[in-house]
Each structure stands twice: as structure tokens, then as C-alpha cells.
Design a protein around this motif. Sequence first.
Motif, mmCIF file in Angstrom:
data_model
loop_
_atom_site.group_PDB
_atom_site.id
_atom_site.type_symbol
_atom_site.label_atom_id
_atom_site.label_comp_id
_atom_site.label_asym_id
_atom_site.label_seq_id
_atom_site.Cartn_x
_atom_site.Cartn_y
_atom_site.Cartn_z
ATOM 1 N N GLU A 91 -8.387 -3.548 21.063
ATOM 2 C CA GLU A 91 -8.383 -4.566 22.125
ATOM 3 C C GLU A 91 -8.381 -5.939 21.124
ATOM 4 N N PRO A 92 -7.941 -6.955 21.986
ATOM 5 C CA PRO A 92 -7.775 -8.191 21.071
ATOM 6 C C PRO A 92 -9.052 -8.965 21.143
ATOM 7 N N ILE A 93 -9.180 -9.818 20.079
ATOM 8 C CA ILE A 93 -10.458 -10.626 19.943
ATOM 9 C C ILE A 93 -10.059 -11.983 20.693
ATOM 10 N N GLU A 94 -10.581 -12.239 21.761
ATOM 11 C CA GLU A 94 -10.455 -13.260 22.581
ATOM 12 C C GLU A 94 -10.559 -14.772 21.861
ATOM 13 N N GLY A 95 -9.723 -15.698 21.812
ATOM 14 C CA GLY A 95 -9.981 -17.200 21.110
ATOM 15 C C GLY A 95 -9.339 -16.790 19.523
ATOM 16 N N LEU A 96 -8.937 -15.735 19.266
ATOM 17 C CA LEU A 96 -8.616 -15.746 17.646
ATOM 18 C C LEU A 96 -7.428 -16.268 17.709
ATOM 19 N N PRO A 97 -7.261 -17.471 16.729
ATOM 20 C CA PRO A 97 -6.118 -18.203 16.551
ATOM 21 C C PRO A 97 -5.021 -17.366 16.009
ATOM 22 N N LYS A 98 -3.797 -17.483 16.410
ATOM 23 C CA LYS A 98 -2.538 -16.962 15.939
ATOM 24 C C LYS A 98 -2.405 -17.083 14.509
ATOM 25 N N GLY A 99 -2.132 -16.047 13.965
ATOM 26 C CA GLY A 99 -1.983 -15.905 12.406
ATOM 27 C C GLY A 99 -3.220 -15.710 11.422
ATOM 28 N N VAL A 100 -4.368 -16.102 12.168
ATOM 29 C CA VAL A 100 -5.640 -15.472 11.346
ATOM 30 C C VAL A 100 -6.050 -13.873 11.488
ATOM 31 N N PRO A 101 -6.284 -13.484 10.306
ATOM 32 C CA PRO A 101 -6.697 -12.422 9.956
ATOM 33 C C PRO A 101 -7.739 -11.706 10.982
ATOM 34 N N ASP A 102 -7.165 -10.505 11.498
ATOM 35 C CA ASP A 102 -8.499 -10.000 12.537
ATOM 36 C C ASP A 102 -9.591 -9.549 11.617
ATOM 37 N N PRO A 103 -10.767 -10.319 11.948
ATOM 38 C CA PRO A 103 -11.884 -9.899 11.192
ATOM 39 C C PRO A 103 -12.447 -8.526 11.010
ATOM 40 N N ARG A 104 -11.995 -7.621 12.247
ATOM 41 C CA ARG A 104 -12.377 -6.191 12.048
ATOM 42 C C ARG A 104 -11.300 -5.461 11.008
ATOM 43 N N TYR A 105 -10.287 -5.745 10.898
ATOM 44 C CA TYR A 105 -9.350 -5.479 9.518
ATOM 45 C C TYR A 105 -10.129 -5.862 8.343
ATOM 46 N N MET A 106 -10.408 -6.915 8.351
ATOM 47 C CA MET A 106 -11.057 -7.692 7.075
ATOM 48 C C MET A 106 -12.429 -6.915 6.690
ATOM 49 N N ALA A 107 -13.039 -6.521 7.530
ATOM 50 C CA ALA A 107 -14.346 -5.927 7.472
ATOM 51 C C ALA A 107 -14.110 -4.419 7.051
ATOM 52 N N MET A 108 -12.855 -3.590 7.617
ATOM 53 C CA MET A 108 -12.751 -2.282 7.250
ATOM 54 C C MET A 108 -12.154 -2.346 5.731
ATOM 55 N N LYS A 109 -11.408 -3.551 5.509
ATOM 56 C CA LYS A 109 -10.864 -3.675 4.039
ATOM 57 C C LYS A 109 -12.085 -3.823 3.114
ATOM 58 N N ALA A 110 -12.809 -4.473 3.591
ATOM 59 C CA ALA A 110 -14.071 -5.010 2.461
ATOM 60 C C ALA A 110 -14.843 -3.643 2.144
ATOM 61 N N TRP A 111 -14.925 -2.680 3.253
ATOM 62 C CA TRP A 111 -15.679 -1.512 3.302
ATOM 63 C C TRP A 111 -14.872 -0.613 2.566
ATOM 64 N N GLU A 112 -13.587 -0.462 2.548
ATOM 65 C CA GLU A 112 -12.793 0.672 1.822
ATOM 66 C C GLU A 112 -12.802 -0.056 0.475
ATOM 67 N N GLU A 113 -12.951 -1.308 -0.123
ATOM 68 C CA GLU A 113 -12.497 -1.461 -1.386
ATOM 69 C C GLU A 113 -14.083 -1.340 -2.116
ATOM 70 N N GLN A 114 -15.271 -1.408 -1.169
ATOM 71 C CA GLN A 114 -16.583 -1.333 -1.873
ATOM 72 C C GLN A 114 -17.160 0.166 -2.117
ATOM 73 N N ASN A 115 -16.488 1.067 -1.313
ATOM 74 C CA ASN A 115 -16.892 2.454 -1.087
ATOM 75 C C ASN A 115 -15.629 3.537 -1.403
ATOM 76 N N ALA A 116 -15.953 4.154 -2.786
ATOM 77 C CA ALA A 116 -14.752 4.890 -2.945
ATOM 78 C C ALA A 116 -15.055 6.104 -2.209
ATOM 79 N N LYS A 117 -13.733 6.604 -1.672
ATOM 80 C CA LYS A 117 -13.690 7.642 -0.906
ATOM 81 C C LYS A 117 -13.954 8.844 -1.516
ATOM 82 N N ASP A 118 -14.365 10.071 -0.627
ATOM 83 C CA ASP A 118 -14.802 11.209 -1.204
ATOM 84 C C ASP A 118 -13.563 11.707 -1.971
#
Length: 387
Positions: free
Chosen positions: A128-155
Motif C-alpha cells: 500500500e502507498p503512504i499517503e502524502g509521501l512526496p514523489k521521489g522521496v524514498p519509502d521509509p519502509r524500504y529504508m527501515a528494512m534496508k537499515a535492518w538488513e545492514e545491521q543484522n547479518a543473515k543466518d
Amino acid sequence: MVGRERVMSEINFDREKLLQEAQSKTGLTDFGANDFMEGLGVLLETYDHNDFTEKGRYKNRKRVLDLLCARLRIENSFKLHPEIRQQKIVAPMLLTGLPRTGTSALLNLLAVDPAARPLYMWEGFNPEPIEGLPKGVPDPRYMAMKAWEEQNAKDARFKKIHSTSVDTPEECIHLLNHTFCDVQYGIEPMMEPYGSWFQQQDLHKSYRYYADLLRMLQWQRPGERWLLKTPGHLWALDILIEMFPDSSIIITHRNPLECVTSYASMMAALMTNRTFDKRQLGPVVMEYLARKMEKAIAVRKKVDPARFIDIQFEDFIEEPLKTADNIYARFHMPMSADVTQRMKNYADAHPMGKHGKHEYQLDEYGLSADGILKRFDFYIREYKPRM
């Protein structure tokens, strides 16, 4: 023991409580059509009665709650933007096959074509979209998942089995998860009562919702044509063709001795928070995969063969670029010099086994070569995988 039982019971799977909790958490009330309620109830019963640890119960409950919250937001987006359902899904390409037959590797290779629009993992969880997110601004849900991935080495062990990341194409099963009538994470059809219930369902309603979620994502981030993948599609080849009559479907094949045991190992790796016997898991996995392929073969005997191409695992591993050429030729798609070079660069950089060898033993999972070959004799005769 009494204390543990009390804690376990507090992590409850009461359907109405979860629905109310999701509504309270999001401030939304409309889940859309209530045809998902039966599947939700069966799934919760399965999570409640299959010897999950306290951690496992907590994670399963949180996962369901997250899906319910997402569904509320999805339905709200459909209300705010009714034009979403007017989006046209044109000529999607779908990959499927028994698990462990190279579908993920093939998906990643084909996805380097700029014309392909794959689904990414973060989108599957958050269509689902985030209402009011300006066009071209990275989705914060992507950024959060990316940050988690970088901080937590996978099994490291699981990465050998199935390597993925926020920035790589992922299975579209994550969209179907929102319907509660699909294979979920894969482990659920290996447990009762969900396993038996799911295999008896008419999947039209699930795939209608799936198609609408593709429209929602396309409305947000368009592409020329969808490139989608999940082994779960074997349960619904006829429905896919019915909903997407201009689709092209790639089915990968491999020696079932490899598929069954590798998938049993994968399922075991996913069930670290559940008490179970590996030797009992293997036969369940074998029967589930056999039934899925039986369903697919029965459908293929009734539908237009021009919609399909069959790819042997070994042929793809030995000659990935030739495999891609064959797929494009089969479906009358242009293969430019630029796309060929992109695919060559990707294949050179991603050799088979880059993340380590996935090792497993038949007897570890209560399986035997004779038993697998006998159960999959129908498949071997039909598609003649290299043995």
C-alpha cells in the motif's frame, strides 16, 4: 513449567482479539471482503497447536497482526484511490516449478532486463502507498528494512539455501499472504489443519486480490511488464491464465531427489522455533510437492500449451544465457544486445553456489531414494529431468 504454560497461553491466537488489535493499532476498521476470515482462523489454529516455542508463538502472532494491519491500510488505499483497480496488467511473465529448481536464480537473471518489473521483498510486505509521501522521496519502509538488513547479518546457513535482500527480486507469495489462503511462508502447508484445508480451496478469490495488489504497486511504481515468481503458482496455473490471458509461464524442472530433500532441509531451517521430528517432516514435504505437481500437470493438459516453456535446471546452470534466449524466443520477445550484455555480466558475477553449498541427507529427513522416485514417477515420465 506452570509459569511457562501461563506465558504460552498469554500469547493467544484468538481471531477476534487480533482483528480488534489491528483495528486499534491502525485506527482503521474495514478489512474489505470477509472471505479471508476462514483461512485466518485455520492458520491461527495451526500456529496454536503445532508445538511452537514461546518465541515461535510470539513471532507467528506478530506476523499475523502485521498482515492484518497491512490489509486495513490496503483497503483504505483502495477507497482513497479507486482508480487503482483500473490499472491494466499486460503480458506478465511468471516463473514457477517445484522448489529448489532454480526459479530464484532465473528470476534474478531475467530481472536485469530494464523492461522487467519484478516484485521486491519490501513491496511484498508493504504494497500500500503512504499517503502524502512526496514523489521521489524514498519509502521509509524500504529504508527501515534496508537499515535492518545492514545491521543484522543473515543466518549463514539459510543464506546457502535461499539468498535474498531488500534490493533483489523476491517471491510474489508475499502478496498472496494477505489473503490467508496461500502457502504462506511454506511451512504452514506442512502442518495441520492448514495443510489439508489449503489444498481443498478454490484459489480464485486469493488471486483476484493478488492481481489487485499488483495493480496497486503498478499504480505507484510502473514498469513495462511484471516479472513474478513463486513455486506456489503450481497450485493455480489455470487461474493465472484465466486472469492474465496474455501471460507467459516458465516452469523449471529438476531431479526430484534433489528437490524434495533440499526443500525438506529448507523447511526445517524455517522451523527453528518449533519442536518437530525431521524424519517425519520429509515424507510430508514429499507428498505436498507431489500433489502440487499433479495439480499442475492436470491443468496443463487442458490449457493452451503456447503459454508455457519448460526449463531443465541443469541446462540453465550450464548455459544461462542460452536459457534466457530460448525463453525470449518462445514468447516472441526481443532480446537486444544491451540486455544480452546485462545478463552476461550478471551471470558472470553470480555463479552457482556463490553463498556456499547447501548440504543435506535423505535419511536425515526420513526419506529414501526409492520412495521419492516411486512417488514422482509420474513427474519423471512427463518432464524427464536429468537424473
